[in-house]
Design a protein around this motif. Sequence first.
Motif, short mmCIF file in Angstrom:
data_model
loop_
_atom_site.label_atom_id
_atom_site.label_comp_id
_atom_site.label_asym_id
_atom_site.label_seq_id
_atom_site.Cartn_x
_atom_site.Cartn_y
_atom_site.Cartn_z
N PRO A 106 0.81 -1.22 0.00
CA PRO A 106 0.00 0.00 0.00
C PRO A 106 0.84 1.28 0.00
O PRO A 106 2.02 1.27 0.37
N VAL A 107 0.21 2.37 -0.42
CA VAL A 107 0.74 3.71 -0.24
C VAL A 107 0.13 4.19 1.07
O VAL A 107 -1.10 4.21 1.20
N VAL A 108 0.96 4.56 2.04
CA VAL A 108 0.45 4.91 3.37
C VAL A 108 0.76 6.37 3.67
O VAL A 108 1.92 6.80 3.63
N ASN A 109 -0.28 7.11 3.99
CA ASN A 109 -0.15 8.51 4.39
C ASN A 109 -0.55 8.62 5.86
O ASN A 109 -1.67 8.25 6.22
N VAL A 110 0.36 9.13 6.67
CA VAL A 110 0.10 9.29 8.10
C VAL A 110 -0.15 10.78 8.36
O VAL A 110 0.67 11.62 8.01
N HIS A 111 -1.27 11.06 8.97
CA HIS A 111 -1.65 12.43 9.30
C HIS A 111 -1.64 12.56 10.82
O HIS A 111 -2.49 11.94 11.49
N VAL A 112 -0.71 13.32 11.37
CA VAL A 112 -0.68 13.53 12.82
C VAL A 112 -1.58 14.72 13.09
O VAL A 112 -1.27 15.87 12.78
N ALA A 113 -2.75 14.42 13.66
CA ALA A 113 -3.80 15.41 13.84
C ALA A 113 -3.71 16.15 15.16
O ALA A 113 -4.39 17.15 15.35
N GLY A 114 -2.87 15.66 16.06
CA GLY A 114 -2.77 16.33 17.35
C GLY A 114 -1.72 15.68 18.23
O GLY A 114 -1.12 14.66 17.91
N ILE A 115 -1.52 16.32 19.38
CA ILE A 115 -0.56 15.87 20.38
C ILE A 115 -1.33 15.59 21.65
O ILE A 115 -2.18 16.38 22.06
N ALA A 116 -1.00 14.49 22.31
CA ALA A 116 -1.64 14.14 23.60
C ALA A 116 -0.57 14.21 24.69
O ALA A 116 0.56 13.77 24.50
#
Length: 119
Positions: A106-116
């Motif tokens: 697969p082509v994988v796109n990781v979107h970091v939407a926030g910090i915890a």
Amino acid sequence: MPDTYITIPDKKGSINISDDVIATIAVTAVSEVSGIIAFSSVAAAELSELIGKKPTTKGVRVTFEGEIVNVDINVMARFGENITLLGEKAQQAVVNAVSSMTGLTPVVNVHVAGIAFDK
């Protein structure tokens, strides 16, 4: 509404793999990456549910473009983590898991939407 499938032709017929199967594999793989706290909801997926379309696995969207499998993952990172390295680890985990279980890369796109933050 029917599932979306990728079809792999075989000498005896075909093998059809659902987008939900690939999403589940991706969720499991990313869940094992240290530093990723949670999956972030996808606004488009929530909107789709409201208008009656099939819900997607929270934080993961799988689409097929011909023979290409695209996986978009929305995550929350732990504060203090190297976000680029974390994204690379998540990408590699998904590629390894999907490839070993389906034979597809697969082509994988990781979107970091926030910090915890730790409590």
